[in-house]
Motif scaffolding. Structure first.
Motif, mmCIF file in Angstrom:
data_model
loop_
_atom_site.group_PDB
_atom_site.id
_atom_site.type_symbol
_atom_site.label_atom_id
_atom_site.label_comp_id
_atom_site.label_asym_id
_atom_site.label_seq_id
_atom_site.Cartn_x
_atom_site.Cartn_y
_atom_site.Cartn_z
ATOM 1 N N VAL A 133 30.187 50.584 42.486
ATOM 2 C CA VAL A 133 30.541 51.430 43.628
ATOM 3 C C VAL A 133 29.277 52.031 44.248
ATOM 4 O O VAL A 133 29.106 52.044 45.476
ATOM 5 C CB VAL A 133 31.517 52.545 43.203
ATOM 6 C CG1 VAL A 133 31.712 53.550 44.340
ATOM 7 C CG2 VAL A 133 32.857 51.947 42.797
ATOM 8 N N ARG A 136 27.156 49.571 46.338
ATOM 9 C CA ARG A 136 27.629 49.363 47.705
ATOM 10 C C ARG A 136 27.374 50.577 48.588
ATOM 11 O O ARG A 136 27.104 50.448 49.785
ATOM 12 C CB ARG A 136 29.131 49.029 47.701
ATOM 13 C CG ARG A 136 29.476 47.647 47.173
ATOM 14 C CD ARG A 136 30.895 47.261 47.534
ATOM 15 N NE ARG A 136 31.871 48.104 46.859
ATOM 16 C CZ ARG A 136 32.508 47.778 45.740
ATOM 17 N NH1 ARG A 136 32.260 46.609 45.153
ATOM 18 N NH2 ARG A 136 33.383 48.587 45.188
ATOM 19 N N ARG A 220 28.750 38.953 45.685
ATOM 20 C CA ARG A 220 29.999 39.219 44.969
ATOM 21 C C ARG A 220 30.305 40.713 44.916
ATOM 22 O O ARG A 220 31.469 41.115 45.007
ATOM 23 C CB ARG A 220 29.905 38.626 43.557
ATOM 24 C CG ARG A 220 30.032 37.101 43.544
ATOM 25 C CD ARG A 220 29.363 36.479 42.326
ATOM 26 N NE ARG A 220 30.036 36.750 41.086
ATOM 27 C CZ ARG A 220 30.813 35.867 40.428
ATOM 28 N NH1 ARG A 220 31.011 34.664 40.951
ATOM 29 N NH2 ARG A 220 31.363 36.174 39.277
ATOM 30 N N ILE A 221 29.277 41.530 44.793
ATOM 31 C CA ILE A 221 29.501 42.983 44.781
ATOM 32 C C ILE A 221 30.039 43.453 46.123
ATOM 33 O O ILE A 221 31.026 44.206 46.191
ATOM 34 C CB ILE A 221 28.208 43.730 44.417
ATOM 35 C CG1 ILE A 221 27.885 43.545 42.933
ATOM 36 C CG2 ILE A 221 28.333 45.222 44.748
ATOM 37 C CD1 ILE A 221 26.594 44.200 42.491
ATOM 38 N N TYR A 222 29.421 43.030 47.210
ATOM 39 C CA TYR A 222 29.872 43.463 48.533
ATOM 40 C C TYR A 222 31.223 42.850 48.908
ATOM 41 O O TYR A 222 31.956 43.420 49.725
ATOM 42 C CB TYR A 222 28.816 43.142 49.586
ATOM 43 C CG TYR A 222 27.659 44.112 49.566
ATOM 44 C CD1 TYR A 222 27.828 45.442 49.946
ATOM 45 C CD2 TYR A 222 26.392 43.719 49.144
ATOM 46 C CE1 TYR A 222 26.783 46.344 49.907
ATOM 47 C CE2 TYR A 222 25.326 44.613 49.112
ATOM 48 C CZ TYR A 222 25.531 45.923 49.493
ATOM 49 O OH TYR A 222 24.484 46.827 49.450
ATOM 50 N N GLN A 223 31.545 41.707 48.314
ATOM 51 C CA GLN A 223 32.852 41.090 48.550
ATOM 52 C C GLN A 223 33.918 41.623 47.597
ATOM 53 O O GLN A 223 35.057 41.178 47.614
ATOM 54 C CB GLN A 223 32.740 39.569 48.404
ATOM 55 C CG GLN A 223 31.904 38.905 49.485
ATOM 56 C CD GLN A 223 31.566 37.461 49.175
ATOM 57 O OE1 GLN A 223 31.958 36.916 48.131
ATOM 58 N NE2 GLN A 223 30.830 36.822 50.070
ATOM 59 N N ARG A 224 33.525 42.595 46.754
ATOM 60 C CA ARG A 224 34.427 43.254 45.797
ATOM 61 C C ARG A 224 35.030 42.268 44.795
ATOM 62 O O ARG A 224 36.205 42.339 44.458
ATOM 63 C CB ARG A 224 35.526 44.024 46.540
ATOM 64 C CG ARG A 224 34.948 45.103 47.445
ATOM 65 C CD ARG A 224 36.020 45.865 48.219
ATOM 66 N NE ARG A 224 35.415 46.821 49.124
ATOM 67 C CZ ARG A 224 35.046 48.063 48.800
ATOM 68 N NH1 ARG A 224 35.284 48.500 47.567
ATOM 69 N NH2 ARG A 224 34.495 48.858 49.687
ATOM 70 N N HIS A 225 34.190 41.344 44.322
ATOM 71 C CA HIS A 225 34.597 40.414 43.267
ATOM 72 C C HIS A 225 34.896 41.193 41.995
ATOM 73 O O HIS A 225 34.239 42.184 41.675
ATOM 74 C CB HIS A 225 33.474 39.410 43.029
ATOM 75 C CG HIS A 225 33.858 38.254 42.177
ATOM 76 N ND1 HIS A 225 33.978 38.328 40.809
ATOM 77 C CD2 HIS A 225 34.156 36.960 42.514
ATOM 78 C CE1 HIS A 225 34.318 37.155 40.330
ATOM 79 N NE2 HIS A 225 34.433 36.302 41.344
#
Length: 232
Positions: A133, A136, A220-225
């Motif tokens: 969190v 981001r 992947r972090i910004y795409q909320r994987h």
């Protein structure tokens, strides 16, 4: 005091990184949070690149990045040493070698700024979910992409520099004068980085692998994987 406008690009980046660290050192809570963050990131990088750490060919290069660039040890003396010899480096180093050092310091300054921004959000105790969190929230994708672009550029430059025999001989000749001038720690840092890249058979492939994986983690972090770090 030196006017900011008269500083070279190398000296500017050195100052930015040093001031960032000094601000954190004056705030015990922020210092504790930054140390916890750096420890978390080093552990995560070990997991994400476990195969490279286990490989004899790339083991020392991974350790160099983890311990020298992502370590939790005090870098204030290295900062002081680098600022002391920056004018000399600008006179004696070839242009490509000087640019590599400048790139390294620019990466260092940006990494310190990103770490401080995240540490302020996280505090000294946090979970992996908290980290994601904060990742981001603290900085934009452009900031993170810039960081990886600098890693790529630095790694590619080092891959080229280790082919120059003169630089290896120069580092060896510098050992005695560096110790006499109180720059032994900085000399060890430079030699360790040079040696780590020189011993690899395909250093550019190593750099490309690291950056490809870290860009995938970032996306992947910004795409909320659900599991952004599970690449291997």
């Amino acid at each position: 005091m030196t006017n900011e406008k008269t500083l070279s690009p190398l000296e500017q980046q050195l100052r930015v990184a040093r001031l960032e660290r000094q601000v954190a050192e004056r705030d015990p809570a922020l210092r504790s949070a930054r140390l916890a963050l750096k420890a978390f990131q080093a552990a995560r990088l070990k997991r994400s690149h476990a195969d490279l750490l286990d490989s004899p060919d790339t083991h020392h290069a991974v350790l160099f990045f983890l311990e020298e660039l992502y370590g939790t040890h005090d870098l204030s003396q290295r900062d002081t040493d680098l600022e002391r010899i920056a004018p000399t480096m600008q006179r004696v180093l070839p242009a490509d070698a000087l640019q590599t050092v400048t790139d390294a310091m620019q990466l260092d300054a940006l990494a310190e700024r990103l770490d401080t921004a995240m540490a302020k959000l996280l505090g000294p105790e946090f979970t992996e979910a908290d980290y994601i969190v904060a990742y981001r929230a603290a900085m934009t994708p452009a900031d993170r992409a810039r960081q990886l672009d600098l890693v790529q550029a630095l790694g590619d430059s080092l891959s080229q520099l280790v082919r120059i025999r003169m630089l290896n001989a120069t580092l060896v000749l510098m050992r005695g004068p560096a110790r006499m001038a109180g720059l032994g720690g900085l000399q060890q840092f430079l030699e360790r980085g040079f040696s780590a890249f020189k011993r690899m058979q395909r250093p550019k492939d190593f750099v490309a692998t690291i950056c490809r994986r870290e860009r995938a983690v970032m996306e992947r972090i910004y795409q909320r994987h659900a599991a952004p770090f599970d690449l291997l």
